[in-house]
Structures are given as C-alpha cells and as structure tokens.
Design an enzyme around this catalytic site. Structure first.
Site, PDB file in Angstrom:
ATOM      1  N   ASP A 192     -20.320  15.381   9.035  1.00 21.70           N
ATOM      2  CA  ASP A 192     -21.696  15.272   8.576  1.00 21.70           C
ATOM      3  C   ASP A 192     -22.129  16.672   8.158  1.00 21.70           C
ATOM      4  O   ASP A 192     -21.961  17.622   8.928  1.00 21.70           O
ATOM      5  CB  ASP A 192     -22.593  14.746   9.695  1.00 21.70           C
ATOM      6  CG  ASP A 192     -24.034  14.627   9.256  1.00 21.70           C
ATOM      7  OD1 ASP A 192     -24.297  13.909   8.287  1.00 21.70           O
ATOM      8  OD2 ASP A 192     -24.888  15.282   9.881  1.00 21.70           O
ATOM      9  N   THR A 247     -25.096  18.427   7.423  1.00 22.14           N
ATOM     10  CA  THR A 247     -26.186  19.204   8.014  1.00 22.14           C
ATOM     11  C   THR A 247     -25.946  19.484   9.492  1.00 22.14           C
ATOM     12  O   THR A 247     -25.729  18.572  10.279  1.00 22.14           O
ATOM     13  CB  THR A 247     -27.522  18.464   7.842  1.00 22.14           C
ATOM     14  OG1 THR A 247     -27.721  18.189   6.462  1.00 22.14           O
ATOM     15  CG2 THR A 247     -28.676  19.307   8.358  1.00 22.14           C
ATOM     16  N   ASP A 300     -23.982  16.194  14.796  1.00 18.34           N
ATOM     17  CA  ASP A 300     -24.795  16.793  15.860  1.00 18.34           C
ATOM     18  C   ASP A 300     -26.152  16.146  16.048  1.00 18.34           C
ATOM     19  O   ASP A 300     -26.905  16.537  16.932  1.00 18.34           O
ATOM     20  CB  ASP A 300     -25.000  18.290  15.583  1.00 18.34           C
ATOM     21  CG  ASP A 300     -25.949  18.540  14.417  1.00 18.34           C
ATOM     22  OD1 ASP A 300     -26.083  17.639  13.557  1.00 18.34           O
ATOM     23  OD2 ASP A 300     -26.552  19.627  14.365  1.00 18.34           O
TER      24      ASP A 300
END
Length: 712
Positions: free
Chosen positions: A390, A392, A592
């Site tokens: 992912d 970002t 995250d």
C-alpha cells in the site's frame, strides 16, 4: 518465618510460603490438556515474579517473587482463573527429566558391572520400568513412536539379563532428554527476553518524594513521572502536568497529542515534550504494551507447515526402524543386534531441532527489528514470491504536505486554502490534516462552517456563509455532485505527472481551484525494492487511491514496481489480494492503516509498519519494529536462513542416523555404542540449530551503520 498452610476451597491451596517464595498445590496440574510451560510463562509475565516451576507429579507449582502483597494477589488470581488459551488438548508432552535423576541414572549404570546379580536385577528393572511403561502407553494410544523403540531396546536387554546395557541405555536416554529440554528451554528463554518491558527503571512519587524503582515494582495507584524522551510504562490518568505524546506505536497517529490533567494515557507512548505525573491503572502484563508479549507467548507453542511435515515424516520412519529391528531378530535370533538397531531413530533430532531453529530464528528477527507472530509467519515469509505494497505510509512517509494552492478565477490562494481548511477542519484524514496544518502555518482565519458531511473515500460537503463548499477528488465533484472540472483537465494532468495528488475545491457549484499535495517517498524505498528482487521476490505490486497519472509517476520514481493499481477503495485491496492468490501467487501485503486490516488478514503474510494503526498491528503476522523499510529484506533473510537450517538439520539427522543404523544392522555396534552415537548426534544437531539460528544476517550488519537495531 514459615506460614501455615491456608485451608480454603480454592482450586489452588498454599502448601508452603515464606516471604518471597510460595508453593501451591492443585489437581488441575494433572489435567493433560493444561500446557504447564505456557502456564509458567503466564505467571512469569506478572509484575514482580522472578521464576516459576511446575511439578506435575507433585501437583505443585513453586513461584519466586518480590514479596509484594499486591503481586501475590495477582499470582493467586491468575492461578484461580487460568485463561482458556493455556489449555491445549493436543499439547500433551512428557515431563522434563530432572538433573538429579539424570545423575542417579548415570551412577547406577556405571556401578552395574560391580553389583551382585541379586542387586543388579531389581535395580535395572526399576530403572527400566518407566521407559517400558511409556513405550506401552505410546503403543496403545499413539501407535509405533520413538518411545516404543526405546522401550523395546531396554526390554530386550533386560530379558537377556544384560543389565549394564539396559541401564546405560536408560541413562543416555535421560541425559539426552535433559539436554534436549535444556536446549529447547534456552531457545524459549531467548523469545521470552523479548517479553521484557522496554524500560527497566521508572520514576515514581511515593511519600511525597520522587524515587527510582524497578519496572517490576510498579503497583496500581503509583504516581509515575515521565519526562521528555521517556516511554510511558503504564496505562493510567494524568494527574499533574502536560505534555506532547507520540502515540504512533499505539494508534498510528504520527502527530503528537497534547495531554493534561484528566486525560487517559496508554503504555508505549513517548513523551516528546513536557512532563506529566500519571496515576497507574494497569501495570505489568495488564498494560497495552504487554499485548505483543502475548503474541510471543503463543509463538512458543505453534508449529509451521514445514515443521509439521518434518514431524510427520519422522513419525513414518519410526515403524521402519522398529520393523528392521524385529526382522533382524527373527532372522538372526541376535538380541544384541536387534537392541542396537532399536536404539536408533530419526524422529528425535528432526522433531527437536525444528522448534529450536524456528524459535531462535524468531528471536534473531526480533533483534533485527522484526516481530514475527508465530512459526507460520516465519515459514510463509520464506516462501512468498510476491509483495503488495500500500503506497501511503509504507512506500511513502505518510506525511502529506500542501505543495500548491491554485485558484481558478479571481480568488486569492489564501482564501482558497482557508475555505478548504474550514471544510476539512474536523475531518480525521491525512489529506484533511495536511490542508488544515498548512492553513494554520499561514496563520489564516478559518471561516465558520455548518452542515458538514463526510463522504468516506470521496471528500467533504459543507456550507460556509450560505454557500455550498465541496472538497475532494475530481470524481466526487464532477460525477457525484455535477461540478464541471473540464477547464482544469490539462493542468491536472501536468500536476499528476509530477507525482502530486490533487484536491479539488468547488464553491456554489463551480470549480474554485485545486490544491496539490505531495507525500514524500521513503529514502530507502527504492533500495528496499531492489533488495527484495535479489531475494527471490518475482512480483512487486503497488496499490493506491491516487489518480492513474500520479500512481504511475511514483512507480517510475521507485523502480522495480511490476504492477500498479490506482483509484482503489479500501475494500478493493482485499479483493485484489484474493485475485493474485487465485493466480497462484504466495504473497505478502505491507500496509499500516486501519483500512488495510482486511488485506493484511487475506494475505499469506500481513506486514505492518512500525507506525501502523493499532488494528493493523493486531491483524498483521509480521510487524516491523524499526522505521526502515529495508528491515523487510532482513526479515526475508532471517526466514530463508531458518529454512536452510531446517533443511540441513533434517539432512544431518537422516544421514547420521542411517549410518548408525547400518552399522548396528551389520552388528559392528553394541546397543550402548549405538545409543551413544544416536544421542550424541541429536545433541550436536540441536547445538547447530541453536548456534546457526542466532547468526545475524549480513544484510542486518550492513544496515547497522544507518539503522538502529536491537543488539543480539
């Protein structure tokens, strides 16, 4: 002074107690489903407990602790309310043999040749009886296992009145078992060391004085003092002072949070500035910081797929040895040769070296900055061929900043920024925080906002002084709200080609301008991807909610990206993971955020960054403990190193024991020599597994100059 036994109706009764030592008895310890080692680990994680030791046959547990009355109550409460996860129906295991027993067996074996037959016979039968009973139990309930081989070798020797051989085999089995238990305990202790609190000494206020005490001496109600740069060791309430807390390790929120009197705080937060006094509500293993410890406690009991396969193969080889021994006896009528064959088995070294290698590998990973939640995580990490990132917060720093404020028409840039910030002010999203932060940095007065609606993954709708304000993606403004954005087509394309994300602002149905944001790439991201490629990762995929042009620009800057997916909603990530798995990929997902949890669970290996949100850290199987993405490559090295050790121990166990078995079959080895070589090779293989597993990978040593690792 010794206390009298405390008569009560509890499950555990106090048999003996002095100030810092307590011995309790309970029939619960006879429960075959109760994992006694796990129970010891639970007790030892309590505040003030130094050690615990169970004695199943004595139905007792002995606990050494600091003598604190509160900690004593905690011990008793835990034992009265043993958690369900301490019971494991398939976790039944033989009790470890004690050192005095091993010494006694060795002495009896050495003295056997000098004993008269009247003494040697009963002594030998008494020594061999437990081994034969264990073999009989195994044969009746588990089939032909290694215990049956040991029992048969001892029984053959006793029946032919070769008492020295019988006693020597029993003594060597005892010594081997004790050494194996010691090796496994050391590997367990390595992992338990990671359960230790990150702080050893803390400041508390007692009797109106500030004093420094051991972390384990903390009690509920203590006033704990934390200053700048210190870790909060307890869950509690601020009773004095104020501070800026970095709670990224708990909530994933990177910005410091201001706390003052009356605010709740959690252990694991770091005081960036200020000084606070906290009234402790939870201490020790009851704190939020102790949750990672529970992952490690569970990891002491779990087996990976590779371990299970090795164990199954080892079990299949036991009947082969048994049949060979009986067949040899039937053909030659040579009891000595048959006994020599029966003392050799493959399963000891294979079954014991595997958990030692895995647990030591997990410990090594922990010291390199990687928390692995169980043996399966280590196994899967070694076999993945695809990693999905992912973007970002994983490939980027996750700290969005405003790059450009570009009004359309006569509006001033500051007016456009204030308008957008006013609408976004109460929206908890990285984009919103970036816009509001920039407006505050410019000291702009935000307009009054009313009727705010947050549209998840799209934007914000609000009213300012009677005008309808929209802030969000072009898709949100144009397709959902009917705002014409075609006039900014060329400009938007050029900005996205620079790797910027675009935020469109509309007022009263017309495009008011564009605000661009940039999320800086992690400086080590490109190097990490190249390192992973060299380590056998064939496919690297990047996921993002950004526009196609922005996503492709970032992928080009990173390099080594094989596939990019853009404009994704949170639910799209898990769907994509499933599609890749259906196409035969064994993959890891690295993220995250809270919305990454479904993808983290769906992947073969879920990897969470150190600043990840609490939910992401809970659902991931691998948590990076250092803020350096290159540690992911180190984790891969530890995993492949562990697999290499497992393969070598398996090969050594099969090779060495096959050679001993061949020699025993040929009649060139006595039962004593055969047992000695078998047990010596097992201990040697265990020693190799423990030593090789502790080796820090070269990649971690190379990064040590630029990244802060825990020292092994």
């Amino acid at each position: 002074m010794t206390a009298k036994a405390e008569p009560h109706t509890r499950a555990f009764t106090i048999a003996h107690e002095v100030r810092k030592r307590i011995r309790l008895r309970s029939q619960r310890l006879f429960d075959p489903a109760l994992d006694l080692k796990y129970l010891e680990a639970l007790v030892e994680s309590l505040p003030g407990v130094e050690s615990s030791r169970t004695n199943k046959w004595g139905s007792s547990i002995v606990i050494e602790y600091d003598g604190n009355r509160t900690n004593r109550d905690r011990i008793l409460n835990l034992l009265e309310n043993i958690p369900v996860d301490a019971y494991m129906p398939d976790g039944m295991k033989a009790d470890p043999i004690s050192l005095p027993t091993v010494v006694a067996q060795g002495a009896a074996a050495a003295l056997t040749p000098f004993m008269p037959p009247q003494a040697a016979a009963p002594t030998s039968w008494l020594m061999g009886l437990p081994t034969m009973l264990e073999g009989l139990h195994s044969l009746l309930y588990d089939g032909v296992k290694v215990e049956v081989l040991d029992a048969s070798a001892v029984a053959f020797s006793l029946l032919r009145r070769d008492y020295f051989t019988a006693n020597a085999i029993v003594a060597m089995l005892g010594l081997g078992s004790a050494m194996e238990n010691w090796t496994e305990k050391k590997s367990n202790d390595l992992l338990k060391n990671l359960l230790r609190p990150q702080v050893e000494m803390v400041w508390v206020e007692r009797d109106a004085q500030e004093k420094q005490v051991n972390f384990t001496d903390l009690m509920v109600g203590d006033l704990v003092i934390c200053g700048s740069g210190e870790l909060v060791p307890v869950d509690g309430v601020v009773v004095d002072g104020d501070a800026a807390l970095n709670q990224s390790s708990i909530t994933g929120e990177s910005l410091p949070v201001h706390v003052s009197t009356g605010d709740d705080v959690l252990s694991g937060a770091v005081v960036e500035d200020g000084r606070i006094k906290i009234s402790a509500n939870n201490v020790g293993n009851e704190t939020s910081m102790a949750r990672i410890g529970r992952f490690l406690e569970n990891s002491l009991r779990t087996q990976s797929t590779s371990q299970k396969k090795s164990d199954e193969l080892a079990d299949k080889l036991v009947p082969v040895t048994f049949a060979l021994g009986l067949g040899l006896f039937a053909m030659t009528h040579d009891v000595t040769r048959a006994a020599s064959v029966l003392t050799v088995d493959y399963s000891c070294a294979i079954k014991l070296a595997s958990p030692v290698a895995v647990k030591t590998g997990m410990h090594t990973a922990g010291h390199c900055g990687v928390l692995l939640k169980g043996a399966q995580a280590l196994d899967n990490l070694a076999h993945i061929d695809t990693i999905v990132f992912d973007k970002t917060g994983t490939l980027t720093k996750g700290n969005l900043t405003v790059a450009d404020v570009l009004p359309h028409g006569t509006m001033h840039p500051n007016e456009l920024l204030a308008l957008a910030a006013g609408a976004e002010e109460h929206y908890s999203h990285p984009v919103a925080r970036a816009v509001v932060a920039e407006a505050k940095a410019q000291n702009l007065q935000l307009p009054p906002i009313s009727q705010v609606d947050f549209i998840v993954a799209h934007g914000v709708s609000a009213h300012v002084e009677g005008e309808h304000i929209l802030v969000g993606s072009r898709h949100f403004l144009e397709d959902d709200e009917g705002v014409d954005c075609s006039g900014a087509e060329a400009q938007g394309r050029a900005l996205r080609a620079q790797g910027k994300s675009l935020l469109y602002v509309a007022r009263s149905g017309h495009l008011a301008g564009i605000i661009t944001l940039r999320d800086e790439l992690r400086p080590e991201a490109s190097e990490t991807l190249a390192m992973l490629k060299k380590r056998g990762i064939h496919k690297i995929v990047m996921l993002t909610g950004d526009h196609k042009d922005t996503a492709q620009s970032i992928a080009a800057d990173l390099g080594c990206i094989d596939e990019v997916h853009w404009e994704l909603n949170p639910e799209d990530k898990a769907v994509l993971i499933k599609e890749l798995q259906e196409n035969g990929h064994i993959l890891a997902f690295a993220g995250d955020g809270v919305n990454d949890a479904p993808a983290l669970v769906s992947a073969d290996v879920g990897i969470c960054m150190p600043g990840g949100a609490d939910l992401a850290r809970e659902t991931a199987q691998v948590v990076l403990l250092e803020n350096d993405l290159r540690i992911l490559a180190v984790a891969r090295d530890v995993a492949t190193q562990t697999q290499r050790i497992l393969k070598r121990t398996f090969q050594a166990a099969v090779g060495i024991n096959s050679a001993v078995l061949l020699a025993a079959t040929a009649g060139t080895l006595s039962p004593v020599a055969s047992a000695f070589l078998h047990n010596a090779s097992t201990l040697g293989i265990l020693g190799y597994a423990a030593a090789a597993g502790r080796k820090i990978p070269v990649s971690a040593q190379q990064l040590d100059s630029t990244a802060t690792f825990h020292k092994a």
